[in-house]
Scaffold this motif. Structure first.
Motif, PDB file in Angstrom:
ATOM      1  N   GLY A   1      -1.011  -5.235  -0.530  1.00  0.00           N
ATOM      2  CA  GLY A   1      -1.950  -4.940  -0.694  1.00  0.00           C
ATOM      3  C   GLY A   1      -3.143  -6.481  -0.801  1.00  0.00           C
ATOM      4  O   GLY A   1      -2.590  -7.067   0.017  1.00  0.00           O
ATOM      5  N   ALA A   2      -4.547  -5.189  -0.433  1.00  0.00           N
ATOM      6  CA  ALA A   2      -5.247  -6.819  -0.401  1.00  0.00           C
ATOM      7  C   ALA A   2      -6.220  -6.469  -1.196  1.00  0.00           C
ATOM      8  O   ALA A   2      -7.256  -6.671  -1.347  1.00  0.00           O
ATOM      9  N   GLY A   3      -6.589  -5.971  -2.642  1.00  0.00           N
ATOM     10  CA  GLY A   3      -7.391  -5.328  -3.280  1.00  0.00           C
ATOM     11  C   GLY A   3      -7.677  -6.248  -4.416  1.00  0.00           C
ATOM     12  O   GLY A   3      -6.894  -7.728  -3.847  1.00  0.00           O
ATOM     13  N   GLY A   4      -8.342  -6.731  -5.587  1.00  0.00           N
ATOM     14  CA  GLY A   4      -8.569  -7.349  -6.644  1.00  0.00           C
ATOM     15  C   GLY A   4      -7.491  -8.188  -6.997  1.00  0.00           C
ATOM     16  O   GLY A   4      -7.482  -9.847  -6.743  1.00  0.00           O
ATOM     17  N   ALA A   5      -5.901  -7.822  -6.842  1.00  0.00           N
ATOM     18  CA  ALA A   5      -5.289  -7.876  -8.030  1.00  0.00           C
ATOM     19  C   ALA A   5      -4.263  -8.702  -6.884  1.00  0.00           C
ATOM     20  O   ALA A   5      -3.585  -9.708  -7.401  1.00  0.00           O
ATOM     21  N   ALA A   6      -4.366  -8.198  -5.635  1.00  0.00           N
ATOM     22  CA  ALA A   6      -3.436  -9.178  -4.409  1.00  0.00           C
ATOM     23  C   ALA A   6      -4.192 -10.811  -4.143  1.00  0.00           C
ATOM     24  O   ALA A   6      -3.296 -11.536  -4.059  1.00  0.00           O
TER      25      ALA A   6
ATOM     26  N   THR B   1       0.487  -7.078   4.209  1.00  0.00           N
ATOM     27  CA  THR B   1       0.421  -5.401   4.761  1.00  0.00           C
ATOM     28  C   THR B   1      -0.682  -4.544   3.743  1.00  0.00           C
ATOM     29  O   THR B   1      -0.489  -4.966   2.185  1.00  0.00           O
ATOM     30  N   ASN B   2      -1.578  -3.904   4.304  1.00  0.00           N
ATOM     31  CA  ASN B   2      -2.518  -3.213   2.937  1.00  0.00           C
ATOM     32  C   ASN B   2      -2.945  -2.070   4.567  1.00  0.00           C
ATOM     33  O   ASN B   2      -2.721  -2.008   6.097  1.00  0.00           O
ATOM     34  N   ARG B   3      -2.808  -1.150   3.727  1.00  0.00           N
ATOM     35  CA  ARG B   3      -3.489   0.311   3.902  1.00  0.00           C
ATOM     36  C   ARG B   3      -4.614   0.086   4.894  1.00  0.00           C
ATOM     37  O   ARG B   3      -4.993   0.756   6.565  1.00  0.00           O
ATOM     38  N   THR B   4      -5.861  -0.657   4.155  1.00  0.00           N
ATOM     39  CA  THR B   4      -7.294  -0.740   5.237  1.00  0.00           C
ATOM     40  C   THR B   4      -6.783  -2.253   5.999  1.00  0.00           C
ATOM     41  O   THR B   4      -6.565  -3.419   5.105  1.00  0.00           O
ATOM     42  N   LYS B   5      -6.485  -2.472   7.284  1.00  0.00           N
ATOM     43  CA  LYS B   5      -6.461  -3.620   7.903  1.00  0.00           C
ATOM     44  C   LYS B   5      -7.526  -4.462   7.948  1.00  0.00           C
ATOM     45  O   LYS B   5      -7.241  -6.177   7.601  1.00  0.00           O
ATOM     46  N   GLU B   6      -9.103  -3.520   7.866  1.00  0.00           N
ATOM     47  CA  GLU B   6      -9.561  -4.823   8.070  1.00  0.00           C
ATOM     48  C   GLU B   6     -10.265  -5.735   6.361  1.00  0.00           C
ATOM     49  O   GLU B   6     -10.185  -6.654   6.491  1.00  0.00           O
ATOM     50  N   LYS B   7      -9.338  -4.703   5.250  1.00  0.00           N
ATOM     51  CA  LYS B   7      -9.456  -5.048   4.115  1.00  0.00           C
ATOM     52  C   LYS B   7      -8.419  -7.257   4.448  1.00  0.00           C
ATOM     53  O   LYS B   7      -8.679  -6.890   3.201  1.00  0.00           O
ATOM     54  N   GLY B   8      -7.229  -5.845   4.779  1.00  0.00           N
ATOM     55  CA  GLY B   8      -5.965  -7.750   4.547  1.00  0.00           C
ATOM     56  C   GLY B   8      -6.381  -8.441   5.292  1.00  0.00           C
ATOM     57  O   GLY B   8      -6.018  -9.982   4.835  1.00  0.00           O
TER      58      GLY B   8
ATOM     59  N   SER C   1      -0.029   3.095 -16.604  1.00  0.00           N
ATOM     60  CA  SER C   1      -1.986   2.245 -16.373  1.00  0.00           C
ATOM     61  C   SER C   1      -1.361   1.184 -15.685  1.00  0.00           C
ATOM     62  O   SER C   1      -0.144   0.788 -15.749  1.00  0.00           O
ATOM     63  N   TYR C   2      -2.598   0.969 -15.553  1.00  0.00           N
ATOM     64  CA  TYR C   2      -2.961  -0.484 -14.333  1.00  0.00           C
ATOM     65  C   TYR C   2      -4.136  -0.606 -14.454  1.00  0.00           C
ATOM     66  O   TYR C   2      -4.831   0.030 -14.227  1.00  0.00           O
ATOM     67  N   GLY C   3      -3.962  -2.038 -14.151  1.00  0.00           N
ATOM     68  CA  GLY C   3      -5.959  -2.217 -14.164  1.00  0.00           C
ATOM     69  C   GLY C   3      -6.347  -3.393 -14.908  1.00  0.00           C
ATOM     70  O   GLY C   3      -6.051  -2.845 -15.701  1.00  0.00           O
TER      71      GLY C   3
HETATM   72  P1  ATR Z   1      -7.198  -3.941  -7.795  1.00  0.00           P
HETATM   73  O1  ATR Z   1      -8.253  -4.540  -8.034  1.00  0.00           O
HETATM   74  O2  ATR Z   1      -6.286  -3.415  -8.672  1.00  0.00           O
HETATM   75  O3  ATR Z   1      -5.707  -4.860  -6.869  1.00  0.00           O
HETATM   76  P2  ATR Z   1      -8.185  -2.690  -5.557  1.00  0.00           P
HETATM   77  O4  ATR Z   1      -9.437  -3.369  -5.214  1.00  0.00           O
HETATM   78  O5  ATR Z   1      -9.129  -1.136  -5.781  1.00  0.00           O
HETATM   79  O6  ATR Z   1      -7.050  -2.321  -6.672  1.00  0.00           O
HETATM   80  O7  ATR Z   1      -6.820  -1.396  -4.683  1.00  0.00           O
HETATM   81  C1  ATR Z   1      -5.850  -0.962  -4.519  1.00  0.00           C
HETATM   82  C2  ATR Z   1      -5.026  -1.396  -3.597  1.00  0.00           C
HETATM   83  O8  ATR Z   1      -4.078  -0.602  -3.166  1.00  0.00           O
HETATM   84  C3  ATR Z   1      -5.517  -1.924  -2.304  1.00  0.00           C
HETATM   85  O9  ATR Z   1      -4.833  -2.472  -1.191  1.00  0.00           O
HETATM   86  C4  ATR Z   1      -5.645  -0.185  -1.316  1.00  0.00           C
HETATM   87  O10 ATR Z   1      -5.170  -0.809  -0.093  1.00  0.00           O
HETATM   88  P3  ATR Z   1      -6.779   0.006   0.355  1.00  0.00           P
HETATM   89  O11 ATR Z   1      -7.350  -1.579   1.331  1.00  0.00           O
HETATM   90  O12 ATR Z   1      -7.034   0.683   2.178  1.00  0.00           O
HETATM   91  O13 ATR Z   1      -7.494   1.024  -0.212  1.00  0.00           O
HETATM   92  C5  ATR Z   1      -4.454   0.298  -2.576  1.00  0.00           C
HETATM   93  N1  ATR Z   1      -3.935   1.795  -1.793  1.00  0.00           N
HETATM   94  C6  ATR Z   1      -4.543   2.094  -3.338  1.00  0.00           C
HETATM   95  N2  ATR Z   1      -3.858   3.908  -2.105  1.00  0.00           N
HETATM   96  C7  ATR Z   1      -3.229   3.286  -1.447  1.00  0.00           C
HETATM   97  C8  ATR Z   1      -1.758   4.315  -0.744  1.00  0.00           C
HETATM   98  N3  ATR Z   1      -2.028   5.676  -1.072  1.00  0.00           N
HETATM   99  N4  ATR Z   1      -1.537   4.054   0.212  1.00  0.00           N
HETATM  100  C9  ATR Z   1      -1.838   2.383   0.463  1.00  0.00           C
HETATM  101  N5  ATR Z   1      -2.596   1.884  -0.359  1.00  0.00           N
HETATM  102  C10 ATR Z   1      -3.303   2.175  -1.275  1.00  0.00           C
END
Ligand code: ATR
Length: 293
Positions: free
Chosen positions: A132-137, A155-162, A290-292
Motif C-alpha cells: 500500500g501507498a495511501g495515507g496510512a502507508a 508494493t502498490n496496485r497503482t505504480k505511480e503512487k507507490g 472498520s477501517y480508516g
Molecule cells: P489510507 O489513507 O487509509 O491509506 P487510501 O489513501 O485510500 O487510504 O489508500 C488505500 C490503499 O489501498 C492504496 O494503497 C490502494 O492502492 P491504489 O494506490 O492502487 O489505489 C490500496 N487498495 C485499495 N483497494 C485495493 C485493491 N483492491 N487491491 C490492491 N490495493 C488496493
C-alpha cells in the motif's frame, strides 16, 4: 454524560465516518480519568473541509483527529506542523493550542508502539514488506525507517503512487536502509518473500470479507510477523487467517487504532492515556468491519 457540563470538545473528521470506533475508546478514557472532554464523530463533506477546520478555532474545540480521505488535504489549513507530520506529509491529529492549529501524525508512532508492546516485535535491523501507498502507508513507512529497519520493500496496485511514496521516503532515509519498489504483479516473488521478517498490509484490502488474499503464504520458508492494519471484530481478515494457519505471530488493526489514538489523547489532555481502558472499550463493542483513522 451530562453534556451541559462538557467544556472541552474533540472529535474526528472523515468521509465516511460511520464506522469509526474512536469515540468509543476516547470517551471511555476521558471518563476513566474524570476529564471534562467529549469526543464526537463529524461527517465532513469535501467541499466543507476548510470551513470544518476553521470551526475548530471558531468553536474553541481542543482538537480533532483527521481520517480518510483528508490526512493530506488538511495541510494547507493548519498554522504549524510537528517536525514528524511535516516529514511524513500527512496529519491525523490537530491540536488547537494558544490560538494556533498544530498538525501531528500519530499513525506511525502508534503503529511502532503497538508492534513493540503488543507484538513484542523489535523492528530494528529487520526486512519489511509494505503493501500500500495511501495515507496510512506514509506514516507507517516513515516510522519503520526511523525505527532502524534494514530494508523496506514496497508494493502498490497503482505504480505511480507507490513510486511517489518511495521517492518521498528516500529524502530522509539513512543511507544504510535499502528501499525498493516491487511491481504489483511481481508481489509474490519467492526471492523477496523468503527474506522478509515483517509483512504489513496498509491497503484497504480486507475490509470486505470477500476481498482477496494479496500474498501467497505457501512461499514463506520461515516464520514472519504479520500486521494487518485493517480489522474486523467479528471475522478475521483473510490475511490474518493465513497467518494463523501458518502459526505466524500477528497483530490486527485495532491495536494501531488504539495506540495512535492514545498519542492524540496525550497531545490534547497532557495526561497519560489509559491504554487498558481503551482496549477494553473496543473489546466490549460488538463492532463490524472498520477501517480508516
Ligand atoms: P489510507 O489513507 O487509509 O491509506 P487510501 O489513501 O485510500 O487510504 O489508500 C488505500 C490503499 O489501498 C492504496 O494503497 C490502494 O492502492 P491504489 O494506490 O492502487 O489505489 C490500496 N487498495 C485499495 N483497494 C485495493 C485493491 N483492491 N487491491 C490492491 N490495493 C488496493
Amino acid at each position: 454524560m451530562r453534556v451541559s457540563l462538557v467544556k472541552k470538545i474533540v472529535g474526528v473528521y472523515g468521509y465516511p465516518i460511520g464506522h469509526t470506533l474512536s469515540p468509543l475508546f476516547q470517551n471511555a478514557a476521558f471518563k476513566e480519568l474524570g476529564l471534562n472532554f467529549i469526543y464526537l464523530p463529524f461527517l465532513v463533506k469535501p467541499k466543507d473541509l476548510k470551513k470544518a477546520i476553521e470551526a475548530v478555532k471558531a468553536l474553541n474545540m481542543v482538537g480533532v483527529n483527521i481520517t480518510v480521505p483528508y490526512k493530506r488535504a488538511v495541510l494547507p489549513y493548519l498554522d504549524e506542523l510537528s517536525p514528524e507530520a511535516s516529514k511524513i506529509g500527512a496529519v491525523n491529529t490537530i491540536h488547537h493550542y494558544r490560538g494556533k492549529l498544530i498538525g501531528y501524525n500519530t499513525d506511525g508512532e502508534g503503529f511502532i508502539n503497538s508492534l513493540k508492546e503488543e507484538g513484542n516485535f523489535e523492528p530494528e535491523g529487520k526486512n519489511v514488506y509494505l503493501l500500500g501507498a495511501g495515507g496510512a502507508a506514509y506514516g507507517i513507512a516513515f516510522s519503520l525507517i526511523k525505527a532502524g529497519i534494514k530494508s523496506l520493500a514496497l508494493t502498490n496496485r497503482t505504480k505511480e503512487k507507490g513510486e511517489l511514496l518511495l521517492k518521498h521516503l528516500k529524502k530522509f532515509s539513512p543511507q544504510g536502509c535499502i528501499l525498493r519498489f516491487i511491481e504489483f504483479n511481481k508481489r509474490n516473488s519467492a526471492t523477496l518473500l523468503k527474506e522478509i521478517d515483517l509483512l504489513v498490509n496498509a491497503t484497504s484490502v480486507g475490509m470486505n470479507s470477500d476481498d482477496p488474499l494479496l500474498i501467497n503464504f505457501e512461499i514463506f520458508s520461515r516464520e514472519i510477523f504479520v500486521y494487518d492494519i485493517v480489522y474486523n471484530k467479528d471475522k478475521k481478515t483473510r490475511l490474518i487467517e493465513a497467518a494463523e494457519e501458518r502459526k505466524f505471530p500477528y497483530l490486527e488493526g485495532e491495536k494501531m487504532l488504539i495506540y495512535q489514538g492514545a498519542i492524540s489523547f496525550e497531545i490534547w489532555t497532557k495526561r497519560k492515556a489509559p491504554i487498558e481502558v481503551m482496549k477494553r472499550a473496543i473489546k466490549e463493542k460488538n463492532a463490524k468491519v472498520s477501517y480508516g483513522w
